[in-house]
Design a protein around this motif. Structure first.
Motif, PDB file in Angstrom:
ATOM      1  N   TRP A  47       0.875  -1.180  -0.093  1.00 21.42           N
ATOM      2  CA  TRP A  47       0.013  -0.101   0.000  1.00 21.42           C
ATOM      3  C   TRP A  47       0.893   1.258   0.119  1.00 21.42           C
ATOM      4  CZ3 TRP A  47      -4.770  -1.663  -0.873  1.00 21.42           C
ATOM      5  CH2 TRP A  47      -4.974  -2.976  -0.637  1.00 21.42           C
ATOM      6  N   LEU A  48       0.840   1.857  -1.252  1.00 21.30           N
ATOM      7  CA  LEU A  48       1.908   3.217  -1.410  1.00 21.30           C
ATOM      8  C   LEU A  48       1.004   4.316  -1.547  1.00 21.30           C
ATOM      9  CD1 LEU A  48       4.138   1.298  -4.113  1.00 21.30           C
ATOM     10  CD2 LEU A  48       4.598   1.186  -1.732  1.00 21.30           C
ATOM     11  N   SER A  49       1.759   5.434  -1.059  1.00 20.36           N
ATOM     12  CA  SER A  49       1.108   6.841  -1.211  1.00 20.36           C
ATOM     13  C   SER A  49       1.249   7.113  -2.725  1.00 20.36           C
ATOM     14  CB  SER A  49       2.047   7.862  -0.326  1.00 20.36           C
ATOM     15  OG  SER A  49       1.848   7.644   1.110  1.00 20.36           O
ATOM     16  N   HIS A  50       0.354   7.776  -3.243  1.00 18.53           N
ATOM     17  CA  HIS A  50       0.191   7.990  -4.508  1.00 18.53           C
ATOM     18  C   HIS A  50       1.511   8.891  -5.239  1.00 18.53           C
ATOM     19  CE1 HIS A  50      -1.478   8.497  -8.570  1.00 18.53           C
ATOM     20  NE2 HIS A  50      -1.502   9.778  -8.533  1.00 18.53           N
ATOM     21  N   THR A  51       1.891   8.638  -6.169  1.00 21.00           N
ATOM     22  CA  THR A  51       3.173   9.165  -6.973  1.00 21.00           C
ATOM     23  C   THR A  51       2.764   9.352  -8.402  1.00 21.00           C
ATOM     24  OG1 THR A  51       4.377   7.613  -7.547  1.00 21.00           O
ATOM     25  CG2 THR A  51       4.858   8.380  -5.336  1.00 21.00           C
ATOM     26  N   GLY A  52       1.933   8.591  -8.939  1.00 25.03           N
ATOM     27  CA  GLY A  52       1.844   8.579 -10.337  1.00 25.03           C
ATOM     28  C   GLY A  52       3.082   8.098 -11.266  1.00 25.03           C
ATOM     29  N   ILE A  53       4.097   7.409 -10.462  1.00 24.43           N
ATOM     30  CA  ILE A  53       5.284   7.305 -11.300  1.00 24.43           C
ATOM     31  C   ILE A  53       5.330   5.652 -11.116  1.00 24.43           C
ATOM     32  CG2 ILE A  53       7.647   7.542 -11.412  1.00 24.43           C
ATOM     33  CD1 ILE A  53       7.260  10.225 -10.085  1.00 24.43           C
ATOM     34  N   PRO A  54       5.135   5.024 -12.303  1.00 28.05           N
ATOM     35  CA  PRO A  54       5.241   3.463 -12.526  1.00 28.05           C
ATOM     36  C   PRO A  54       6.507   2.952 -11.826  1.00 28.05           C
ATOM     37  CG  PRO A  54       3.891   4.427 -14.101  1.00 28.05           C
ATOM     38  CD  PRO A  54       4.691   5.505 -13.530  1.00 28.05           C
ATOM     39  N   SER A  55       7.713   3.842 -12.009  1.00 27.98           N
ATOM     40  CA  SER A  55       9.013   3.070 -11.785  1.00 27.98           C
ATOM     41  C   SER A  55       9.128   3.160 -10.294  1.00 27.98           C
ATOM     42  CB  SER A  55      10.094   4.198 -12.408  1.00 27.98           C
ATOM     43  OG  SER A  55       9.901   3.839 -13.938  1.00 27.98           O
ATOM     44  N   ILE A  56       8.472   4.032  -9.479  1.00 31.77           N
ATOM     45  CA  ILE A  56       8.598   4.019  -8.060  1.00 31.77           C
ATOM     46  C   ILE A  56       7.837   2.839  -7.402  1.00 31.77           C
ATOM     47  CG2 ILE A  56       7.934   5.103  -5.939  1.00 31.77           C
ATOM     48  CD1 ILE A  56       8.595   7.889  -7.193  1.00 31.77           C
ATOM     49  N   ALA A  57       6.615   2.502  -7.960  1.00 31.07           N
ATOM     50  CA  ALA A  57       5.896   1.261  -7.501  1.00 31.07           C
ATOM     51  C   ALA A  57       6.691   0.122  -7.748  1.00 31.07           C
ATOM     52  CB  ALA A  57       4.621   1.294  -8.294  1.00 31.07           C
ATOM     53  N   ARG A  58       6.982   0.028  -9.155  1.00 29.53           N
ATOM     54  CA  ARG A  58       7.625  -1.333  -9.516  1.00 29.53           C
ATOM     55  C   ARG A  58       9.022  -1.654  -8.798  1.00 29.53           C
ATOM     56  NH1 ARG A  58       7.037   0.493 -15.269  1.00 29.53           N
ATOM     57  NH2 ARG A  58       5.318  -0.504 -16.050  1.00 29.53           N
ATOM     58  N   ASN A  59       9.601  -0.415  -8.434  1.00 30.75           N
ATOM     59  CA  ASN A  59      10.953  -0.729  -7.528  1.00 30.75           C
ATOM     60  C   ASN A  59      10.776  -1.101  -6.212  1.00 30.75           C
ATOM     61  OD1 ASN A  59      12.981  -0.216  -9.630  1.00 30.75           O
ATOM     62  ND2 ASN A  59      13.190   1.942  -9.037  1.00 30.75           N
ATOM     63  N   GLN A  60       9.580  -0.444  -5.531  1.00 27.90           N
ATOM     64  CA  GLN A  60       9.170  -0.985  -4.284  1.00 27.90           C
ATOM     65  C   GLN A  60       8.896  -2.673  -4.231  1.00 27.90           C
ATOM     66  OE1 GLN A  60       9.087   0.739  -1.544  1.00 27.90           O
ATOM     67  NE2 GLN A  60       8.490   2.860  -1.818  1.00 27.90           N
ATOM     68  N   ALA A  61       7.952  -2.860  -5.456  1.00 28.38           N
ATOM     69  CA  ALA A  61       7.808  -4.368  -5.228  1.00 28.38           C
ATOM     70  C   ALA A  61       9.068  -5.408  -5.579  1.00 28.38           C
ATOM     71  CB  ALA A  61       6.452  -4.591  -6.557  1.00 28.38           C
ATOM     72  N   ILE A  62      10.130  -4.776  -6.405  1.00 27.34           N
ATOM     73  CA  ILE A  62      11.133  -5.273  -6.545  1.00 27.34           C
ATOM     74  C   ILE A  62      12.073  -5.676  -5.216  1.00 27.34           C
ATOM     75  CG2 ILE A  62      13.468  -5.327  -7.849  1.00 27.34           C
ATOM     76  CD1 ILE A  62      12.057  -3.971 -10.266  1.00 27.34           C
ATOM     77  N   ARG A  63      11.923  -4.720  -4.547  1.00 28.75           N
ATOM     78  CA  ARG A  63      12.699  -5.002  -3.204  1.00 28.75           C
ATOM     79  C   ARG A  63      12.016  -5.911  -2.451  1.00 28.75           C
ATOM     80  NH1 ARG A  63      14.147   0.758  -4.338  1.00 28.75           N
ATOM     81  NH2 ARG A  63      12.236   1.648  -3.419  1.00 28.75           N
ATOM     82  N   ARG A  64      10.626  -6.153  -2.514  1.00 30.48           N
ATOM     83  CA  ARG A  64      10.011  -7.173  -1.763  1.00 30.48           C
ATOM     84  C   ARG A  64      10.156  -8.547  -2.263  1.00 30.48           C
ATOM     85  NH1 ARG A  64       6.215  -5.179   2.154  1.00 30.48           N
ATOM     86  NH2 ARG A  64       5.733  -7.504   2.285  1.00 30.48           N
ATOM     87  N   ALA A  65      10.582  -8.684  -3.691  1.00 33.01           N
ATOM     88  CA  ALA A  65      10.575 -10.184  -4.145  1.00 33.01           C
ATOM     89  C   ALA A  65      11.447 -10.996  -3.737  1.00 33.01           C
ATOM     90  CB  ALA A  65      10.780  -9.558  -5.854  1.00 33.01           C
ATOM     91  N   ARG A  66      11.207 -12.295  -4.039  1.00 30.68           N
ATOM     92  CA  ARG A  66      12.049 -13.331  -3.379  1.00 30.68           C
ATOM     93  C   ARG A  66      12.347 -14.059  -4.677  1.00 30.68           C
ATOM     94  NH1 ARG A  66       9.364 -16.551   0.533  1.00 30.68           N
ATOM     95  NH2 ARG A  66       7.299 -15.756  -1.039  1.00 30.68           N
ATOM     96  N   GLY A  67      11.660 -14.113  -5.602  1.00 25.94           N
ATOM     97  CA  GLY A  67      11.995 -15.197  -6.846  1.00 25.94           C
ATOM     98  C   GLY A  67      13.310 -15.057  -7.442  1.00 25.94           C
ATOM     99  N   TYR A  68      13.841 -16.145  -8.190  1.00 28.95           N
ATOM    100  CA  TYR A  68      14.906 -16.227  -9.004  1.00 28.95           C
ATOM    101  C   TYR A  68      14.921 -15.240 -10.044  1.00 28.95           C
ATOM    102  CZ  TYR A  68      19.036 -17.658 -11.308  1.00 28.95           C
ATOM    103  OH  TYR A  68      20.109 -17.966 -12.034  1.00 28.95           O
ATOM    104  N   TYR A  69      13.405 -14.987 -10.781  1.00 30.01           N
ATOM    105  CA  TYR A  69      13.287 -14.617 -11.749  1.00 30.01           C
ATOM    106  C   TYR A  69      12.145 -13.555 -11.208  1.00 30.01           C
ATOM    107  CZ  TYR A  69      15.378 -17.846 -15.001  1.00 30.01           C
ATOM    108  OH  TYR A  69      16.192 -18.725 -15.322  1.00 30.01           O
ATOM    109  N   LEU A  70      12.159 -12.220 -12.094  1.00 26.88           N
ATOM    110  CA  LEU A  70      11.097 -11.251 -12.107  1.00 26.88           C
ATOM    111  C   LEU A  70      10.458 -11.273 -13.421  1.00 26.88           C
ATOM    112  CD1 LEU A  70      12.936  -8.066 -10.487  1.00 26.88           C
ATOM    113  CD2 LEU A  70      11.688  -9.860  -9.401  1.00 26.88           C
TER     114      LEU A  70
END
Length: 307
Positions: free
Chosen positions: A63-86
């Motif tokens: 649950w993120l604060s609105h920025t309207g910048i997809p890169s920020i949302a994607r990077n937040q998710a990437i930092r939480r990711a645990r998979g070998y691949y994205l």
């Protein structure tokens, strides 16, 4: 849950009808060793209620604060990711059921490749197929495709990409200062680190002509391309690649100036061309003549507006 093979990165901001279809296309995948991280960019309550109702333990919602910048949302998710691949999926697009299975098999069969992309199908806002008439033909470029990406000859949708998480992290993820063309910005960095595997089957479904689409503002989009090529004109590792980036910057400056003129912004067109002149003259010999024509159009429009 142990570390999954694939972490699916899905940013969203409202668009609930499309979001439901995107999420449903993940749940019908024939390959099921995945986690999905949905990065919600401050959606309305209706969308939040839907997301809270997803009970599958493989799904995490940020649950993120609105920025309207997809890169920020994607990077937040990437930092939480645990998979070998994205794997990446936008909230208005979809996957074919065999997407993950086929693409992972292709990567395993090409151990020198750390990332992969596939062909895509296009649909309109209502989900009907879009003809490719007038579009550049699809060509499945594989191997070292850095030049193909710079020339936009390799047509890659973010929904079609799977990459090793470690490599995405090595490249720094998405550039949060790159408001448009942030996907191609990432592809360039991936291509410089690894040859690409390509699946010549449309396994992703991309919604074209959606008025809510982030890339709908053409002026901002071309400003993003200029920004991208300015960066890589200075940072690419070879003289040849830097020359391509300078040429592409010059070409996109001309398009951007023309878009400003069509939008009734002659002053912005002048500023765009004056900003680009020093480097563009050397990078692209026809620049002077083409820029002069655009400046003439801007002058004519400005005169008419004063009349």
């Amino acid at each position: 849950m142990e570390h999954p093979t694939v972490s699916i990165i899905l940013p969203t901001y409202n668009r609930l009808a499309y979001l439901r279809e995107a999420v449903a296309s993940v749940f019908v995948q024939t390959y099921d060793d995945w986690e999905m991280i949905i990065a919600d960019d401050g959606s309305s309550e209706e969308t939040c209620a839907y997301l809270r109702g997803i009970a599958d333990p493989r799904v995490t919602v940020l649950w993120l604060s609105h920025t309207g910048i997809p890169s920020i949302a994607r990077n937040q998710a990437i930092r939480r990711a645990r998979g070998y691949y994205l794997a990446f999926l936008d909230s208005d697009d979809q996957w074919r059921p065999a997407k993950l299975a086929v693409q992972l098999d292709a990567l395993r069969a090409s151990p020198d490749c750390r990332w992969s992309y596939t062909a895509v199908d296009l649909i309109d806002a209502d989900g009907y197929p879009v003809a490719r008439d007038g579009l550049a033909p699809w060509v499945p470029y594989a191997g070292d495709i850095t030049e193909r990406i710079l020339w936009i000859q390799a047509h890659i949708a973010i929904d079609a990409v799977i990459a090793e998480r470690s490599m995405v992290l090595e490249t720094g993820g998405f550039d949060e200062h790159q408001r448009f063309a942030e996907d191609y910005d990432l592809y360039i960095r991936l291509a410089m680190r690894s040859p690409a595997n390509v699946v010549n089957t449309p396994l992703a479904v991309v919604r074209a002509g959606n008025g809510e689409n982030y890339s709908a503002n053409r002026i901002e989009a071309y400003a993003g391309w200029v920004q991208l090529y300015e960066k890589y004109a200075a940072t690419l590792p070879s003289k040849r690649l830097r020359a391509i980036a300078r040429r592409r910057r010059a070409e996109n400056l001309l398009i951007l100036a023309r878009l400003h003129i069509k939008a009734g912004q002659p002053g912005a067109a002048w500023r765009t061309l004056l900003h680009g002149t020093p480097g563009a003259l050397l990078a692209y010999p026809p620049w002077a003549w083409r820029a002069a024509k655009e400046l003439a159009r801007a002058c004519f429009q400005a005169t008419r507006r004063r009349a």
